[in-house]
Write a protein that holds these residues in place. Structure first.
Motif, PDB file in Angstrom:
ATOM      1  N   GLY A  36      23.299   2.181 -14.966  1.00  0.00           N
ATOM      2  CA  GLY A  36      22.383   1.674 -13.696  1.00  0.00           C
ATOM      3  C   GLY A  36      21.676   2.565 -12.674  1.00  0.00           C
ATOM      4  N   LYS A  37      22.125   3.908 -13.103  1.00  0.00           N
ATOM      5  CA  LYS A  37      21.797   5.105 -12.348  1.00  0.00           C
ATOM      6  C   LYS A  37      21.218   6.221 -12.629  1.00  0.00           C
ATOM      7  N   THR A  38      20.420   6.947 -11.960  1.00  0.00           N
ATOM      8  CA  THR A  38      19.800   8.086 -12.391  1.00  0.00           C
ATOM      9  C   THR A  38      20.678   8.804 -13.033  1.00  0.00           C
ATOM     10  N   PRO A  39      20.711   9.468 -14.418  1.00  0.00           N
ATOM     11  CA  PRO A  39      21.577  10.383 -14.773  1.00  0.00           C
ATOM     12  C   PRO A  39      21.458  11.692 -14.275  1.00  0.00           C
ATOM     13  N   ILE A  76       2.722  -8.133 -27.412  1.00  0.00           N
ATOM     14  CA  ILE A  76       3.922  -7.389 -27.762  1.00  0.00           C
ATOM     15  C   ILE A  76       4.019  -5.785 -27.564  1.00  0.00           C
ATOM     16  N   ARG A  77       2.957  -5.248 -28.195  1.00  0.00           N
ATOM     17  CA  ARG A  77       2.937  -3.817 -27.964  1.00  0.00           C
ATOM     18  C   ARG A  77       2.835  -3.535 -26.551  1.00  0.00           C
ATOM     19  N   SER A  78       2.086  -4.408 -25.693  1.00  0.00           N
ATOM     20  CA  SER A  78       1.846  -3.620 -24.339  1.00  0.00           C
ATOM     21  C   SER A  78       3.048  -3.919 -23.469  1.00  0.00           C
ATOM     22  N   ASN A  79       4.066  -4.908 -23.827  1.00  0.00           N
ATOM     23  CA  ASN A  79       5.090  -5.233 -23.081  1.00  0.00           C
ATOM     24  C   ASN A  79       6.194  -4.470 -23.415  1.00  0.00           C
ATOM     25  N   ILE A  80       6.223  -3.352 -24.157  1.00  0.00           N
ATOM     26  CA  ILE A  80       7.210  -2.257 -24.555  1.00  0.00           C
ATOM     27  C   ILE A  80       7.469  -1.568 -23.280  1.00  0.00           C
ATOM     28  N   TYR A  81       6.410  -1.294 -22.560  1.00  0.00           N
ATOM     29  CA  TYR A  81       6.657  -0.851 -21.219  1.00  0.00           C
ATOM     30  C   TYR A  81       7.276  -1.311 -20.380  1.00  0.00           C
ATOM     31  N   THR A  82       6.874  -2.698 -20.192  1.00  0.00           N
ATOM     32  CA  THR A  82       7.402  -3.822 -18.895  1.00  0.00           C
ATOM     33  C   THR A  82       8.951  -3.913 -19.317  1.00  0.00           C
ATOM     34  N   ALA A  83       9.155  -4.141 -20.823  1.00  0.00           N
ATOM     35  CA  ALA A  83      10.514  -4.482 -21.276  1.00  0.00           C
ATOM     36  C   ALA A  83      11.507  -3.153 -20.956  1.00  0.00           C
ATOM     37  N   LEU A  84      11.141  -2.222 -20.759  1.00  0.00           N
ATOM     38  CA  LEU A  84      11.986  -0.915 -20.758  1.00  0.00           C
ATOM     39  C   LEU A  84      12.188  -0.493 -19.168  1.00  0.00           C
ATOM     40  N   LYS A  85      10.821  -0.790 -18.719  1.00  0.00           N
ATOM     41  CA  LYS A  85      10.926  -0.163 -16.903  1.00  0.00           C
ATOM     42  C   LYS A  85      11.994  -0.636 -16.183  1.00  0.00           C
ATOM     43  N   PRO A  86      12.632  -1.744 -16.308  1.00  0.00           N
ATOM     44  CA  PRO A  86      13.777  -1.914 -15.422  1.00  0.00           C
ATOM     45  C   PRO A  86      15.070  -0.995 -15.521  1.00  0.00           C
ATOM     46  N   ASP A  87      15.031  -0.544 -16.693  1.00  0.00           N
ATOM     47  CA  ASP A  87      16.183   0.421 -17.055  1.00  0.00           C
ATOM     48  C   ASP A  87      15.822   1.865 -17.276  1.00  0.00           C
ATOM     49  N   SER A  88      14.326   2.039 -16.787  1.00  0.00           N
ATOM     50  CA  SER A  88      13.909   3.509 -16.958  1.00  0.00           C
ATOM     51  C   SER A  88      14.030   4.160 -15.465  1.00  0.00           C
ATOM     52  N   VAL A  89      14.303   5.452 -15.645  1.00  0.00           N
ATOM     53  CA  VAL A  89      14.221   6.262 -14.282  1.00  0.00           C
ATOM     54  C   VAL A  89      12.689   6.943 -14.423  1.00  0.00           C
ATOM     55  N   TYR A 149       0.793  -1.301  -0.016  1.00  0.00           N
ATOM     56  CA  TYR A 149       0.145   0.097  -0.045  1.00  0.00           C
ATOM     57  C   TYR A 149       0.912   1.278   0.240  1.00  0.00           C
ATOM     58  N   LEU A 150       2.278   1.088   0.228  1.00  0.00           N
ATOM     59  CA  LEU A 150       3.180   2.166   0.221  1.00  0.00           C
ATOM     60  C   LEU A 150       3.437   2.725  -1.170  1.00  0.00           C
ATOM     61  N   ILE A 151       3.259   1.969  -2.110  1.00  0.00           N
ATOM     62  CA  ILE A 151       3.966   2.030  -3.406  1.00  0.00           C
ATOM     63  C   ILE A 151       3.076   2.054  -4.672  1.00  0.00           C
ATOM     64  N   ASP A 152       3.286   2.754  -5.588  1.00  0.00           N
ATOM     65  CA  ASP A 152       2.387   2.259  -6.810  1.00  0.00           C
ATOM     66  C   ASP A 152       3.638   2.000  -8.092  1.00  0.00           C
ATOM     67  N   GLU A 153       3.184   2.120  -9.367  1.00  0.00           N
ATOM     68  CA  GLU A 153       3.886   1.691 -10.396  1.00  0.00           C
ATOM     69  C   GLU A 153       4.758   2.799 -10.956  1.00  0.00           C
ATOM     70  N   THR A 154       4.492   3.738 -10.223  1.00  0.00           N
ATOM     71  CA  THR A 154       5.588   4.873 -10.762  1.00  0.00           C
ATOM     72  C   THR A 154       7.179   4.276 -10.627  1.00  0.00           C
ATOM     73  N   PRO A 155       7.895   4.344 -11.600  1.00  0.00           N
ATOM     74  CA  PRO A 155       9.350   3.669 -11.712  1.00  0.00           C
ATOM     75  C   PRO A 155       9.995   4.342 -10.129  1.00  0.00           C
ATOM     76  N   GLU A 156      10.555   3.397  -9.706  1.00  0.00           N
ATOM     77  CA  GLU A 156      11.201   3.597  -8.551  1.00  0.00           C
ATOM     78  C   GLU A 156      12.294   4.823  -8.322  1.00  0.00           C
ATOM     79  N   PRO A 157      13.305   5.280  -9.311  1.00  0.00           N
ATOM     80  CA  PRO A 157      13.670   6.334  -8.990  1.00  0.00           C
ATOM     81  C   PRO A 157      13.182   7.544  -8.829  1.00  0.00           C
ATOM     82  N   VAL A 158      12.010   7.709  -9.310  1.00  0.00           N
ATOM     83  CA  VAL A 158      11.140   9.115  -9.113  1.00  0.00           C
ATOM     84  C   VAL A 158      10.122   9.060  -8.102  1.00  0.00           C
TER      85      VAL A 158
END
Ligand SMILES: Cc1cc2nc3c(=O)[nH]c(=O)nc-3n(C[C@H](O)[C@H](O)[C@H](O)COP(=O)(O)OP(=O)(O)OC[C@H]3O[C@@H](n4cnc5c(N)ncnc54)[C@H](O)[C@@H]3O)c2cc1C
Length: 463
Positions: A391-394, A328-341, A28-37
């Protein structure tokens, strides 16, 4: 959280529905916002799960008496940190309000409690066979209350519009605890200022949605997907206005680039089913009342695509093939998310989308980084991802974001088309709308919520 508040909450909803154990409240303390922001949650919270309007009303009255903020909680799929408590708070989860109340076949409406998930709503309607709820924001775990309060969009807005176009009526509980009904099953309503429209998209600061009535449509009998590869971006995006001007309005028109398709396929362990490869693709879903109508539209769309230099027009009419492409279209987001800030949600007048994507690419070149972008091209809405560096926030993240927002604004656009301001974009709001707009929003909030109880630090800064 004060013991007194917890005890009073237990007396309102029963102790089974109050969560204070740290290990049981982490989700309940998180949502789907990328972790770095993602905003840092305040751990001094209590989760409460009321069963209906009366209890919600009592919780809000208690929160006002005790000056404790309340953060409404839907499916937790939001992408702007709106549901994250950043102050000691009561997290009010709508999960127990999960009944579908009525499907009104004659008025073409469905009425359900706010905690019903999109998945449940779609399953229920599928059983009717002839009633259709067109919007489809990408995560079916979102609740209908969350969809309304974020005015979600998704890929199918081209033909039918965003969630706002579907909300006929709401039941809400005001921040001060009074319940009220807005709208109904009516088509026309000119009864004073439109508070229904004000609450839609209010990101949980003007009231808690407890019940929603959505408009429905007849289910289109036929659905066909087209995948259209092009040699370059502009040929692809320039096809769209010509298609719409011809009166061809597909259910959705998505834009993707080759490398993102590759990435999503790799992520899924899937093979892209289209043989002809291009650098840019339109992915179009067409609906019709029968096969003839759907295929006649496909033919016309195919011709327009070819006039714009399409390398091929591939029609997928089998359900399995269509589902594979959609996945495949829907998973563009999922594929990019681990490397996204961060995932942006910029939106311009539809005809400017090609220019915006060029500008984003130039900004990426300036910072010597790659900014993948894809999205709902016919709505002028793309999602550029800001990627991690080593691997870090630029270090340039904020300045790069400001430049993207600034170009978006120059092209007549907005910094968020569907994900919302929430807590993560609040700092960019002055760049987006100016001080008078913010001042008016603060005043409106104060009228609804004089004690600043509901979801503080969201949409507008607290005074
Ligand atoms: C994979 C993925 C794909 C997505 N695709 C899209 C997309 O295509 N288009 C799009 O627009 N969004 C998309 N989203 C974002 C998200 O699904 C939407 O913003 C959705 O509307 C959030 O609903 P929720 O129930 O999860 O709300 P939450 O995340 O729980 O909450 C969001 C906000 O609403 C408030 N809230 C929730 N319920 C209520 C209520 N009943 N009353 C008052 N306030 C409430 C919360 O306090 C918070 O401020 C996507 C998210 C993911 C993870």
């Amino acid at each position: 959280m004060k013991r007194k508040v917890i005890e009073k909450l237990e007396s309102i909803v029963g102790s089974d529905w109050v969560v204070v154990e740290e290990d049981q409240m982490q989700d309940y303390l998180i949502d789907e916002t990328p972790e770095p922001v993602r905003p840092k949650p305040n751990p001094d919270v209590v989760v409460v799960k009321p069963e209906g309007v009366q209890e919600i009303s009592e919780i809000l009255k208690l929160a006002n008496q005790e000056s404790v903020p309340v953060v409404p909680r839907g499916g937790g799929t939001g992408l702007c940190g709106a549901a994250i408590p950043t102050k000691p708070s009561i997290i009010l989860s709508l999960e127990r309000l999960d009944d579908i109340i009525e499907i009104d076949r004659d008025n073409f409406t469905i009425t359900c409690e706010a905690g019903v998930t999109l998945e449940k709503l779609l399953e229920e309607l599928e059983e009717t066979d002839d009633l259709f709820f067109p919007p489809h924001p990408g995560d079916e775990g979102a609740q209908v209350g969350g969809l309304v309060i974020e005015n979600a969009g998704g890929a199918r807005a081209v033909k039918y519009g965003v969630i706002r176009n579907f909300v006929k009526g709401l039941e809400i509980v005001l921040p001060t605890g009074e319940a009220m009904e807005l709208g109904g099953k009516i088509i026309k309503n000119n009864t004073g200022l439109d508070l229904l429209d004000l609450v839609i998209g209010s990101e949980g600061i003007l009231g808690i949605v407890t019940k929603v009535t959505f408009r429905l449509y007849p289910t289109p009998k036929e659905r066909v997907s087209l995948v259209v590869p092009y040699g370059d971006r502009h040929s692809a995006v320039d096809t769209v206005p010509d298609m719409l001007r011809e009166g061809l309005t597909p259910l959705s028109i998505e834009y993707m680039e080759e490398d993102l398709i590759e990435r999503a396929c790799e992520h899924l362990g899937e093979k892209w089913p289209v043989k002809t490869r291009g650098s840019a693709y339109l992915y179009i879903i067409v609906t019709g009342n029968d096969e003839e109508e759907a295929f006649s539209q496909c033919e016309k769309i195919g011709n327009i695509c070819q006039e714009h230099g399409a390398l091929d027009v591939v029609i997928a009419d089998r359900r399995r093939e269509q589902e594979k492409i959609l996945n495949i279209r829907s998973n563009i987001y999922t594929a990019l998310k681990p490397d996204s800030v961060d995932i942006l949600d910029v939106t311009v007048p539809p005809a400017e989308i090609g220019k915006l994507m060029d500008e984003i690419e130039k900004i990426g070149e300036k910072y010597e980084t790659y900014i993948p972008a894809y999205g709902h091209v016919a709505d002028g809405n793309v999602h550029p991802h800001i990627m991690k560096e080593d691997g870090k926030t630029p270090p340039y993240m904020e300045s790069m974001k400001e430049e993207i927002y600034s170009k978006t604004k120059e092209l007549g656009g907005v910094i968020t088309g569907e994900h919302g301001i929430g807590k993560t974009r609040i700092k960019n709001l002055p760049q987006a709308v100016g001080s008078k707009y913010i001042d008016l929003m603060k005043k409106i909030r104060k009228v609804f919520d004089p004690n600043n109880i509901l979801n503080p630090g969201t949409v507008v800064e607290d005074d």
